[in-house]
Design a protein around this motif. Sequence first.
Motif, PDB file in Angstrom:
ATOM      1  N   THR A 121       1.056  -1.272   0.039  1.00  0.00           N
ATOM      2  CA  THR A 121       0.002   0.023   0.175  1.00  0.00           C
ATOM      3  C   THR A 121       0.735   1.234  -0.111  1.00  0.00           C
ATOM      4  O   THR A 121       1.976   1.367   0.570  1.00  0.00           O
ATOM      5  CB  THR A 121      -0.803   0.026   1.221  1.00  0.00           C
ATOM      6  N   GLN A 122       0.394   2.291  -0.407  1.00  0.00           N
ATOM      7  CA  GLN A 122       1.054   3.640  -0.452  1.00  0.00           C
ATOM      8  C   GLN A 122       2.147   3.651  -0.743  1.00  0.00           C
ATOM      9  O   GLN A 122       3.444   4.152  -0.299  1.00  0.00           O
ATOM     10  CB  GLN A 122       0.715   4.319   1.039  1.00  0.00           C
ATOM     11  N   PRO A 123       2.708   3.171  -2.410  1.00  0.00           N
ATOM     12  CA  PRO A 123       3.980   3.115  -2.579  1.00  0.00           C
ATOM     13  C   PRO A 123       4.300   4.560  -2.981  1.00  0.00           C
ATOM     14  O   PRO A 123       3.716   5.538  -3.591  1.00  0.00           O
ATOM     15  CB  PRO A 123       3.667   2.364  -3.898  1.00  0.00           C
ATOM     16  N   ASP A 124       5.627   4.760  -2.943  1.00  0.00           N
ATOM     17  CA  ASP A 124       6.249   6.133  -3.620  1.00  0.00           C
ATOM     18  C   ASP A 124       6.663   5.662  -5.101  1.00  0.00           C
ATOM     19  O   ASP A 124       6.429   4.508  -5.517  1.00  0.00           O
ATOM     20  CB  ASP A 124       7.410   6.412  -2.700  1.00  0.00           C
ATOM     21  N   ASP A 125       7.194   6.582  -5.806  1.00  0.00           N
ATOM     22  CA  ASP A 125       7.334   6.401  -7.276  1.00  0.00           C
ATOM     23  C   ASP A 125       8.481   5.261  -7.212  1.00  0.00           C
ATOM     24  O   ASP A 125       8.106   4.483  -8.234  1.00  0.00           O
ATOM     25  CB  ASP A 125       7.941   7.817  -7.690  1.00  0.00           C
TER      26      ASP A 125
ATOM     27  N   PHE B 150      11.512   0.604   3.098  1.00  0.00           N
ATOM     28  CA  PHE B 150      10.644   1.336   2.022  1.00  0.00           C
ATOM     29  C   PHE B 150       9.866   2.207   2.843  1.00  0.00           C
ATOM     30  O   PHE B 150       9.312   2.074   3.822  1.00  0.00           O
ATOM     31  CB  PHE B 150       9.830   0.250   1.236  1.00  0.00           C
ATOM     32  N   GLY B 151       9.719   3.335   2.276  1.00  0.00           N
ATOM     33  CA  GLY B 151       8.610   4.552   2.516  1.00  0.00           C
ATOM     34  C   GLY B 151       9.305   5.273   4.022  1.00  0.00           C
ATOM     35  O   GLY B 151       8.623   6.013   4.530  1.00  0.00           O
ATOM     36  N   LYS B 152      10.421   4.945   4.374  1.00  0.00           N
ATOM     37  CA  LYS B 152      10.876   5.583   5.836  1.00  0.00           C
ATOM     38  C   LYS B 152      12.321   6.467   5.435  1.00  0.00           C
ATOM     39  O   LYS B 152      12.962   5.734   5.726  1.00  0.00           O
ATOM     40  CB  LYS B 152      11.147   4.518   6.552  1.00  0.00           C
ATOM     41  N   PRO B 153      12.038   7.509   4.941  1.00  0.00           N
ATOM     42  CA  PRO B 153      13.466   8.136   4.692  1.00  0.00           C
ATOM     43  C   PRO B 153      14.330   8.453   6.061  1.00  0.00           C
ATOM     44  O   PRO B 153      13.618   8.600   6.909  1.00  0.00           O
ATOM     45  CB  PRO B 153      13.088   9.623   3.820  1.00  0.00           C
ATOM     46  N   SER B 154      15.636   8.532   5.852  1.00  0.00           N
ATOM     47  CA  SER B 154      16.446   8.774   7.008  1.00  0.00           C
ATOM     48  C   SER B 154      17.682   9.768   6.482  1.00  0.00           C
ATOM     49  O   SER B 154      18.133   9.630   5.295  1.00  0.00           O
ATOM     50  CB  SER B 154      17.124   7.660   7.589  1.00  0.00           C
TER      51      SER B 154
END
Length: 433
Positions: free
Chosen positions: A232-236, A323-327
């Motif tokens: 769900t809710q994928p980024d590009d 995935f989906g959690k920038p740092s």
Amino acid sequence: MAEDFLYFIWQFQYFRNTDLRTEEGETLRVIHPGYRNPDSGPDFTQARLLVGNVEWVGTVEAHIRAGDWLLHRHHQDRAYDNVILHIVWEQEAVVLKRSDGSTIPTLCLSQRVDRSLLYRYQILLAESGTIPCAGRIAEVEPLRRTAMFDKVLLQRLERKAAGVTSLFRNAGQDWEETTYQLMASAFGFQVNAEPFEQLSRQVPLKILHKHRDNLLQLEALLFGTAGLLPGTQPDDYQAALQREYNFLSVKYQLAARQLPAHSWKWARLRPANFPTLRLAQFAKLLTYKNSLFSLLIETDESAALLRHLQVNPSAYWQTHYRFGKPSDTVLATLGQTSAENLLINAVLPLLVAYSQHKDQPEYRERAVALLEQLPAENNRITRIWQDLRVPIQTAFDSQASIELYKNYCQAKSCLSCQIGVNLLKGFSKTIGI
């Protein structure tokens, strides 16, 4: 009392050997006790004995009790027909025979061994320190200790090489596929070694090779089959991976091979060891244009090998651990210690296995030389040895110390260890044996 002690006193003849007689009453003289047999079959080979007036050449078997011969069914085993003497600690009223019915002479040693030596052996085994000889290891000559490290290091390399050889057979005797599966397991760094290994079997290297010019497709094949693509809710980036995987999984019939997401372990892992980042690093390694196998076995210098292993994953994984959690603090490049771990646990066993397969010892020599170039590992076991003031300076030392601790010290196999034997031999001289 353990049979190891019986092997020890027979091998080094640490018993009163005047007026020796078998339990059957015949005179006995030991010309040569034979050589310890590490494999199946009788305990000593090539022994030479004078029993009565007849010289015998053959094998020797040792047991704590005479009846153990029957308990172990040696009387039904033709491999024991060449036994010329049965040495025991406790004699029992049994007559031992070979499979052809002939009687086997027996020698009981319990009344011929100085009790002080037995007591010292029991004290050694009863030590409650980190290793049985912790209180006395400083007494051992460095040369003896070094010889034991050399021995167990080769045992460790050969044992790991046996695993690589088994992998080679299961991979259709293809060294490239073997290297791929071996490196995949190593990239799991123990905690995730099993799912990494399963993944490498589900996605054969020949499929990945068709796409190694396209890192996104390599990642899609690996992340998708690993069961790690978010639903769900994928980024590009995630959406691009999903599109590629949807197409490639149909093309190569991979959907049924997908691993369940729960196969992967995350608990108590540092972010740099998260399976997502490790998989991204592994995908980057597979973009190497030439033979990865040839690269790993033909490169002489550890520094050059480490440079090849310290890969930078794709741009997304420069800023993400998951995935989906920038740092802002991602350690994206495979670290120096991790690369050294891959070299020690995957590349060097590969070298030794290939050396055995081709009967070319120079590859095994290269593996040993590479270990001597690498720094020592720092872990719970190596720190035990360092606390005992045993120098652990290179990966050769650390790998040997790990093998010695796990397979000898923990099992208290002191009399199979040159260090333990040296301590007891030194003690035996003080009591005049």
